[in-house]
Every structure is written in C-alpha cells, then in structure tokens.
Design an enzyme around this catalytic site. Structure first.
Site, PDB file in Angstrom:
ATOM      1  N   ALA A 233      40.101  33.807  41.123  1.00 34.10           N
ATOM      2  CA  ALA A 233      39.639  33.035  39.963  1.00 34.10           C
ATOM      3  C   ALA A 233      38.319  32.322  40.288  1.00 34.10           C
ATOM      4  O   ALA A 233      38.107  31.941  41.440  1.00 34.10           O
ATOM      5  CB  ALA A 233      40.714  32.031  39.566  1.00 34.10           C
ATOM      6  N   GLY A 235      36.955  34.818  38.359  1.00 33.62           N
ATOM      7  CA  GLY A 235      36.992  36.240  38.026  1.00 33.62           C
ATOM      8  C   GLY A 235      35.669  36.968  37.934  1.00 33.62           C
ATOM      9  O   GLY A 235      35.648  38.186  37.744  1.00 33.62           O
ATOM     10  N   LYS A 237      33.477  37.648  40.309  1.00 38.96           N
ATOM     11  CA  LYS A 237      33.363  38.603  41.422  1.00 38.96           C
ATOM     12  C   LYS A 237      34.324  39.778  41.225  1.00 38.96           C
ATOM     13  O   LYS A 237      34.023  40.913  41.585  1.00 38.96           O
ATOM     14  CB  LYS A 237      33.644  37.901  42.756  1.00 38.96           C
ATOM     15  N   ASP A 255      45.534  34.690  42.998  1.00 41.95           N
ATOM     16  CA  ASP A 255      45.166  33.279  42.875  1.00 41.95           C
ATOM     17  C   ASP A 255      46.439  32.466  42.689  1.00 41.95           C
ATOM     18  O   ASP A 255      47.375  32.909  42.003  1.00 41.95           O
ATOM     19  CB  ASP A 255      44.215  33.036  41.706  1.00 41.95           C
ATOM     20  N   ASP A 302      36.682  34.931  49.333  1.00 43.85           N
ATOM     21  CA  ASP A 302      35.839  33.797  48.963  1.00 43.85           C
ATOM     22  C   ASP A 302      36.761  32.582  48.824  1.00 43.85           C
ATOM     23  O   ASP A 302      37.099  32.176  47.709  1.00 43.85           O
ATOM     24  CB  ASP A 302      35.103  34.095  47.651  1.00 43.85           C
ATOM     25  N   CYS A 356      30.489  28.889  49.037  1.00 45.29           N
ATOM     26  CA  CYS A 356      29.365  28.183  48.393  1.00 45.29           C
ATOM     27  C   CYS A 356      29.151  26.870  49.142  1.00 45.29           C
ATOM     28  O   CYS A 356      29.029  25.802  48.545  1.00 45.29           O
ATOM     29  CB  CYS A 356      29.618  27.965  46.905  1.00 45.29           C
TER      30      CYS A 356
END
Length: 496
Positions: A233, A235, A237, A255, A302, A356
């Site tokens: 989530a 979503g 990617k 998720d 990620d 990130c």
C-alpha cells in the site's frame, strides 16, 4: 470538521515524534487521504508563523482550542483554501478573523516582506524554491506514452520533447517533457494538478514521484514472472510492476492495514491491474516455503521507514538535527528482518530494497548488514548515469534528493543472487576440511566429536580404516605377516 480534527491529531503526533508524517496520514484511515496529507504538510511548514499569530492574539485563551487544532484552522483561514468546512469552529474562528489577519499583516511589515512564504524560516524557503516538478507516469496497461502525449497536446499542453539534462525539468505552466531516465514518465510544472483530469480519473496516468518509480523500473520483472510486493500500500509501485509485467504472471501484494489495502484495491482496479493477488497479511509471517510462492523470482521491498526524505518534513527535521536514534535503530532492525526474510524465498533471483529516508542507518547500513549475512547475494550497479550514488562504499546503489535529482529523498538497492558466491563458499569449506576418499558418498570432516566418530566407525568401518592413515594400516600388515609365520611354523612342525 472531521478533516480538521484528524489533521490536528496527526500534527500533534508528528510533533511528538510518534511516527513519520506520511505513515500517520495513511494509517489514519481517512477517506480523503490526499487532501489530509496536503493540509497537514502545509500547516507544519507554516508552524512557527502560525504559532506566533495565535500567541499574539491570545486565540487559545479566548476559544479554548488546543494549539494543533488552532494551527490547522488558522492556516486554512489565512493562508490555505479558506474555511470551507468546520461547523461551529468555522463560526467561532470567523469572529476572530480580522484580528488574525491584522497579526499576519503586522508580521509582514515588521519583516519587510510581501508574501506569506517570505515569513518562513530560511531552510523552509529553500525547500519552497526547490519545489519539485509534477511527475506523471503513463499507465501502459491502458495507453501508450505516445497516445498520452498526443492527448495532452490536444488538451492545450506544449510538448518539449525528451529532457537531456536536469535543468530541462524547470518548466512553465503548460510545458511538459519526457523524463531523462524513465521512458513512461512525463514531467510538468509544479503548479499542475491532475486530480480532476480525465486521464487521471480513467486510470491512464498515475501521479507518482520519479524516485518512487525507480524500484519497479529497476526490478523489471519480465511478463509471466511471479513477483512479490512485500509492503504494497498505497499501490503505485504495485501498479507499476503490473504494467512492466504486461498483466501476465502473478503479483502477490501484502499489507497489514486492511483499510489501506481496500484503498489500494480501488486504485489497482482503476489502473486495470488483473494479475495481482492482495493479502491482508504481515510479510514477516509469510512462509517462503509455501507452495504458492515456489516460483517467486522477484521481490520489491519498500518497508516502513522514517519518511525523512519527504520534502514536506524538512521543516520538522530542521528543528532537531539529531533524529531520534532509538527510533532509527528500531526501524533499521525491522527493515533488516524484512530483508533477510525476503531473501529466504528459494527461487529468488532479484530483490529491490528502497526507502524514502535520507538516513544511512536505514539505507546503506541495512544493506551492508544483510550482505554480510547472505553471502550468496551481491549488489548490482544501477543506472551509471544517475547523478547521486549510495554512500561509500555502496556506490552501486542510488540516492535521490531535491537538489541533485529533483525528487523526494530516496534510496534504492538491487540485490541479485550470485551463484559464484555459493560455489566459492563451498570451496572454502572443502579446503578447510579433511575429506574421506571419493568412494564414500558423503564427505566427512575431521572436526567431529568423539561420539560422532564412534558412530561413524560403526557404520563405515572401511572408510574409517582409510581415514586412520598409514601408521594404523602398516601395523595391520605386520600382524598379518606374524599370523602367516605362525601358521607356516605349525605346518612345518606337523610335517616333521
């Protein structure tokens, strides 16, 4: 009214360092996520200005509001879109509107500025000057890049061709270009908003930062492959992976948050994604030995991170240059567990790890620790022409920033299974071990415990005889010669 309440709640949690702003927003389960995220980011950016206005007008004492809620309301009334909702709070704030506007005007006169943005701290003004372009990823499941470009040209936009340098991404309002590195990415002026545009509503384009497009682009799973998006989530990617796979194969997306997964399901439906299989499950509890994942060869990981690379958090980090180390240690530990778990899938060939975050603890340090624990994986050198690399010695990885790549802060590493590493490791073991002759099926090393040696002696007497070496073998031959001499003597005696 609910918007302001939720924004104030998230702002307070963020100021108390109870989580990354983006994570807090998406975990709030609020219906209008983008509107909430924008309001919180902008309120936080003007936080010091708003606090001065509120204190100078004694607003809290007169309204009984708490500071986080007061900041959100005052921001929207003086600087934002205006109080379009708020119920009784709107009525109450409107009574103090003239005093609040006067306080803002006095601040501008005192600092000799004309714009609200000029009241911001220097670090935040730098962030405003570094406003990122609007990146638009063409969803190739529904259209082609050329068709999207043609449609936008007919819609009044001016196409400037493909960018060849970073400076080409500084664009006027109606101009746009193709990105330097990503073929499906179009770049527009920061002022452009596509949320109400037909192409966005029809799922033909996805609003996604360039750095966020890197993981799927670099993983590049071929059509028909089996892929895992471990922390999927919201979503974007996942839809990018599906487009690269041409909707062929299997895309497992996990998720833990059911609400976010539901929102993601809607996004994937709009994007035309058909090859996905969503699971409301903690990735760390997914069994790599499960038969349904036996053909998984590609994983995109990620995981949750500090979010320190998000531009709207820059004001927050400027107040406290030392990020809460305990939280970073906890996040890095979680990220390493996720990474090690992902590498356990038996047929895995390639894995992309991304965050990130700008902190090495969550990036290079995690990857280094993982490689030390998984010797059969190595880093792949990514996009040699990319201007910002991972910190030494992990220059194979990519970093991203507002200044060098005109994106949010980001980190990407690609790990690839390395068969040669496995062979080398096995050869090292062989060199350090004493092996029994080749006529034994299973080689044995000499560092066994006495109990193990006894057991092996009973099961493999011939092998053990050889393993004992020349001294024991010579002694056995001497005994045989002695027995032969005794027999000969006895025979000769009988004959006589």
């Amino acid at each position: 009214m609910a918007l302001y309440t939720k924004a104030a709640e998230i702002l307070e949690k963020s100021e108390k360092k109870q989580g990354a702003l983006k994570t807090l927003v998406y975990d709030s389960k609020f219906a209008k996520i983008k509107q909430l995220f924008a309001l919180v980011c902008e309120t936080q950016k003007f936080s010091s200005v708003l606090e001065e206005i509120i204190e100078s007008t004694k607003l809290l004492k007169q309204t009984k509001l708490k500071m986080p809620l007061a900041k959100v309301l005052v921001y929207d009334m003086l600087i934002g879109q205006g109080l379009k909702c708020g119920g009784t709070w709107k009525v109450m704030l409107m009574k103090h509107r003239s005093r609040l506007q006067a306080a803002l005007a006095r601040m501008k006169v005192k600092q000799k500025v004309h714009r609200n943005e000029d009241l911001l701290p220097v670090s935040v003004q730098q962030s405003a000057r570094d406003r990122l372009p609007r990146y638009v990823r063409v969803n190739t499941l529904k259209t082609s890049v050329n068709d999207a470009v043609d449609y936008l040209k007919r819609d009044g936009f001016c196409y400037q061709g493909q960018a060849s340098r970073l400076e080409d991404l500084t664009l006027r309002e109606k101009d746009f270009v193709k990105d330097l590195y990503l073929p499906e990415l179009l770049v527009f002026s920061p002022k452009m908003d596509f949320h109400d545009h037909f192409l966005y509503k029809a799922g033909h384009i996805i609003l996604q930062d360039k750095a966020s497009c890197l993981p799927a682009h670099l993983l590049s799973p071929p059509p028909g492959s089996h892929v895992i998006d471990a922390c999927a989530a919201p979503g974007n990617k996942t839809s990018h992976l599906a487009a690269i796979m041409e909707n062929k194969g299997k895309l497992f997306a996990f998720d833990l948050d059911a609400k976010r997964l539901s929102t993601m399901s809607t996004l994937l439906l709009r994007a035309g994604v058909l090859c996905h299989q969503l699971a409301n499950q903690d990735f760390l509890k997914v069994d790599p030995g499960n038969a349904q994942y036996k053909d998984v060869e590609y994983i995109l990981l990620d995981p949750s991170c500090s979010g320190s690379g998000m531009v709207c958090l820059r004001d927050n980090t400027s107040h406290d240059q030392s990020e809460d180390q305990a939280r970073l240690v906890s996040l890095a530990s979680f990220q390493l567990r996720c990474l090690n778990h992902a590498l356990r899938f038996p047929r895995l060939k390639r894995l992309v790890y991304s965050t990130c975050s700008i902190h090495s603890q969550e990036n290079e340090d995690v990857v280094t620790a993982c490689l030390q624990q998984n010797l059969n994986f190595r880093l792949v050198h990514l996009l040699p022409q990319w201007p910002e690399r991972g910190l030494e010695p992990l220059t194979q990885c990519l970093r991203a920033s507002t200044t060098k790549t005109r994106t949010h802060g980001f980190f990407v590493a690609l790990l690839e299974k390395h068969k040669k590493s496995v062979t080398m490791k096995q050869e090292q073991v062989v060199q350090m071990s004493h092996i029994v002759p080749e006529d034994n099926d299973v080689p044995r090393v000499c560092n066994e415990t006495p109990e193990d040696s006894e057991t092996e002696d009973k099961q493999e007497p011939e092998a053990d005889l050889v393993a004992r070496g020349p001294t024991d073998s010579t002694a056995g031959k001497k005994k045989k010669r002695k027995r032969g001499k005794k027999k000969k003597n006895k025979t000769e005696a009988k004959t006589e």
